[in-house]
Scaffold this motif. Structure first.
Motif, short mmCIF file in Angstrom:
data_model
loop_
_atom_site.label_atom_id
_atom_site.label_comp_id
_atom_site.label_asym_id
_atom_site.label_seq_id
_atom_site.Cartn_x
_atom_site.Cartn_y
_atom_site.Cartn_z
N SER A 252 0.84 -1.21 0.00
CA SER A 252 0.00 0.00 0.00
C SER A 252 0.87 1.26 0.00
O SER A 252 0.51 2.27 -0.61
CB SER A 252 -0.96 0.01 1.19
N ASP A 253 2.03 1.20 0.65
CA ASP A 253 2.96 2.33 0.63
C ASP A 253 3.51 2.55 -0.78
O ASP A 253 3.59 3.68 -1.27
CB ASP A 253 4.13 2.10 1.59
N VAL A 254 3.88 1.46 -1.43
CA VAL A 254 4.40 1.54 -2.80
C VAL A 254 3.33 2.12 -3.72
O VAL A 254 3.61 2.99 -4.55
CB VAL A 254 4.87 0.16 -3.30
N ALA A 255 2.10 1.69 -3.56
CA ALA A 255 1.00 2.20 -4.38
C ALA A 255 0.82 3.70 -4.17
O ALA A 255 0.60 4.45 -5.13
CB ALA A 255 -0.30 1.46 -4.06
N ALA A 256 0.93 4.17 -2.93
CA ALA A 256 0.79 5.60 -2.63
C ALA A 256 1.91 6.41 -3.27
O ALA A 256 1.68 7.49 -3.82
CB ALA A 256 0.76 5.82 -1.13
N ILE A 257 3.14 5.88 -3.21
CA ILE A 257 4.28 6.56 -3.82
C ILE A 257 4.11 6.65 -5.34
O ILE A 257 4.29 7.71 -5.94
CB ILE A 257 5.60 5.84 -3.48
N LEU A 258 3.74 5.53 -5.96
CA LEU A 258 3.55 5.51 -7.41
C LEU A 258 2.43 6.45 -7.85
O LEU A 258 2.55 7.15 -8.86
CB LEU A 258 3.29 4.09 -7.90
N LYS A 259 1.35 6.48 -7.09
CA LYS A 259 0.24 7.38 -7.41
C LYS A 259 0.67 8.84 -7.32
O LYS A 259 0.38 9.65 -8.20
CB LYS A 259 -0.95 7.11 -6.49
N ALA A 260 1.40 9.18 -6.25
CA ALA A 260 1.87 10.56 -6.08
C ALA A 260 2.82 10.96 -7.20
O ALA A 260 2.72 12.07 -7.75
CB ALA A 260 2.54 10.72 -4.72
N LEU A 261 3.74 10.07 -7.57
CA LEU A 261 4.67 10.36 -8.65
C LEU A 261 3.94 10.50 -9.99
O LEU A 261 4.21 11.43 -10.76
CB LEU A 261 5.75 9.28 -8.75
N ASP A 262 3.01 9.59 -10.27
CA ASP A 262 2.25 9.63 -11.51
C ASP A 262 1.48 10.94 -11.64
O ASP A 262 1.54 11.61 -12.68
CB ASP A 262 1.29 8.43 -11.56
N GLU A 263 0.78 11.32 -10.58
CA GLU A 263 0.01 12.57 -10.61
C GLU A 263 0.94 13.78 -10.76
O GLU A 263 0.65 14.70 -11.53
CB GLU A 263 -0.83 12.71 -9.34
N SER A 264 2.04 13.77 -10.05
CA SER A 264 2.99 14.88 -10.10
C SER A 264 3.61 15.02 -11.49
O SER A 264 3.69 16.12 -12.04
CB SER A 264 4.09 14.68 -9.06
N PHE A 265 4.04 13.90 -12.06
CA PHE A 265 4.64 13.95 -13.40
C PHE A 265 3.63 14.43 -14.44
O PHE A 265 3.97 15.19 -15.34
CB PHE A 265 5.18 12.58 -13.80
N ALA A 266 2.38 14.01 -14.31
CA ALA A 266 1.34 14.43 -15.25
C ALA A 266 1.14 15.95 -15.17
O ALA A 266 1.00 16.62 -16.20
CB ALA A 266 0.03 13.70 -14.97
N ILE A 267 1.14 16.50 -13.97
CA ILE A 267 0.99 17.95 -13.78
C ILE A 267 2.18 18.69 -14.40
O ILE A 267 2.00 19.69 -15.10
CB ILE A 267 0.83 18.30 -12.28
N ILE A 268 3.38 18.18 -14.15
CA ILE A 268 4.58 18.83 -14.70
C ILE A 268 4.57 18.79 -16.23
O ILE A 268 4.90 19.77 -16.88
CB ILE A 268 5.85 18.15 -14.13
#
Length: 86
Positions: A67-83
């Motif tokens: 669940s921690d890995v999923a949270a990290i991947l989700k945060a990175l995915d959303e952040s990269f999409a915004i950038i």
């Protein structure tokens, strides 16, 4: 994501190099700074590394779970999409 130039790591420590273009491999330290802010807003703390300060450094604790890995991947995915949208 198109801003990810390279992914590397050993054990749990991971580095994600951010670039302006995969073709030119031009470093993008400003993207790392923005990703750090966006991930922090999502509850995930990441670090900065690399000679050009354009690499995201992830060093999770040994007690990390799926669940921690999923949270990290989700945060990175959303952040990269915004950038990438600018």
């Amino acid at each position: 994501h198109r801003i990810v130039g390279e992914h590397r790591g050993l054990g749990l420590m991971r580095g994600i190099e951010l670039v302006k273009s995969k073709d030119s491999k031009e470093v993008a330290p400003e993207y790392v700074q923005r990703a750090m802010e966006l991930c922090r807003d999502r509850g995930v703390l990441i670090g900065r590394g690399g000679m050009a300060a354009n690499t995201i450094r992830i060093k999770p604790p040994y007690c990390i779970d799926k669940s921690d890995v999923a949270a990290i991947l989700k945060a990175l995915d959303e952040s990269f999409a915004i950038i990438e949208k600018g």
